[in-house]
Design a protein around this motif. Sequence first.
Motif, short mmCIF file in Angstrom:
data_model
loop_
_atom_site.label_atom_id
_atom_site.label_comp_id
_atom_site.label_asym_id
_atom_site.label_seq_id
_atom_site.Cartn_x
_atom_site.Cartn_y
_atom_site.Cartn_z
N GLU A 50 25.31 17.50 64.12
CA GLU A 50 25.66 17.03 65.46
C GLU A 50 24.55 16.15 66.05
O GLU A 50 24.81 15.31 66.91
CB GLU A 50 25.88 18.21 66.41
CG GLU A 50 27.14 18.97 66.17
CD GLU A 50 27.22 20.23 67.03
OE1 GLU A 50 26.32 20.46 67.87
OE2 GLU A 50 28.19 20.98 66.86
N ARG A 51 23.33 16.37 65.63
CA ARG A 51 22.18 15.68 66.21
C ARG A 51 21.60 14.59 65.32
O ARG A 51 20.66 13.91 65.70
CB ARG A 51 21.09 16.70 66.54
CG ARG A 51 21.49 17.53 67.74
CD ARG A 51 20.82 18.89 67.74
NE ARG A 51 21.26 19.66 68.90
CZ ARG A 51 22.42 20.30 68.98
NH1 ARG A 51 23.27 20.27 67.98
NH2 ARG A 51 22.74 20.97 70.09
N PRO A 94 25.44 27.93 57.79
CA PRO A 94 26.48 26.97 58.17
C PRO A 94 26.34 26.49 59.62
O PRO A 94 26.53 25.31 59.91
CB PRO A 94 27.79 27.74 57.98
CG PRO A 94 27.44 28.79 56.96
CD PRO A 94 26.03 29.18 57.27
N LYS A 95 25.97 27.38 60.53
CA LYS A 95 25.76 26.99 61.92
C LYS A 95 24.55 26.08 62.05
O LYS A 95 24.56 25.13 62.84
CB LYS A 95 25.60 28.21 62.83
CG LYS A 95 26.89 28.93 63.10
CD LYS A 95 26.67 29.98 64.17
CE LYS A 95 27.99 30.53 64.64
NZ LYS A 95 27.84 31.37 65.82
N ARG A 121 12.68 20.63 59.10
CA ARG A 121 11.65 19.62 58.84
C ARG A 121 12.17 18.54 57.88
O ARG A 121 11.87 17.36 58.06
CB ARG A 121 10.38 20.27 58.30
CG ARG A 121 9.61 21.02 59.38
CD ARG A 121 8.23 21.46 58.91
NE ARG A 121 8.29 22.52 57.91
CZ ARG A 121 8.27 23.82 58.18
NH1 ARG A 121 8.19 24.25 59.43
NH2 ARG A 121 8.32 24.70 57.20
N GLU A 122 12.95 18.93 56.87
CA GLU A 122 13.54 17.96 55.93
C GLU A 122 14.43 16.96 56.67
O GLU A 122 14.59 15.83 56.22
CB GLU A 122 14.37 18.67 54.87
CG GLU A 122 13.58 19.40 53.82
CD GLU A 122 14.46 20.25 52.92
OE1 GLU A 122 15.70 20.12 52.96
OE2 GLU A 122 13.88 21.05 52.16
N HIS A 123 15.01 17.39 57.78
CA HIS A 123 15.91 16.54 58.56
C HIS A 123 15.18 15.86 59.72
O HIS A 123 15.83 15.32 60.63
CB HIS A 123 17.11 17.34 59.05
CG HIS A 123 18.07 17.64 57.94
ND1 HIS A 123 17.95 18.74 57.12
CD2 HIS A 123 19.16 16.96 57.50
CE1 HIS A 123 18.92 18.73 56.24
NE2 HIS A 123 19.66 17.66 56.44
N GLY A 124 13.85 15.90 59.72
CA GLY A 124 13.07 15.14 60.68
C GLY A 124 12.59 15.87 61.92
O GLY A 124 11.95 15.26 62.77
#
Length: 74
Positions: free
Chosen positions: A65-66, A57-58, A18-21
Amino acid sequence: MAKIMVVIGIKEAAAILREHGMKISDADLRAGLEQKVYPFGDAVIVTSQPVFHIYKPKLMAWIAERSEEQEATA
């Protein structure tokens, strides 16, 4: 030196997403992991309740990547 796996829970992983949108609920994340939609974690069925292992990490690599750069607004 030994390497340690960094495993986080559903709530923390969903909060990071959520922090990343990403608009995602804890339930949506659980369902996606159970259906193997997301490559950054596993759902292990133990009795009737799955146990989730989310590899930070994954998860962070998947987000990177997105992600797109956004210009700062003044």
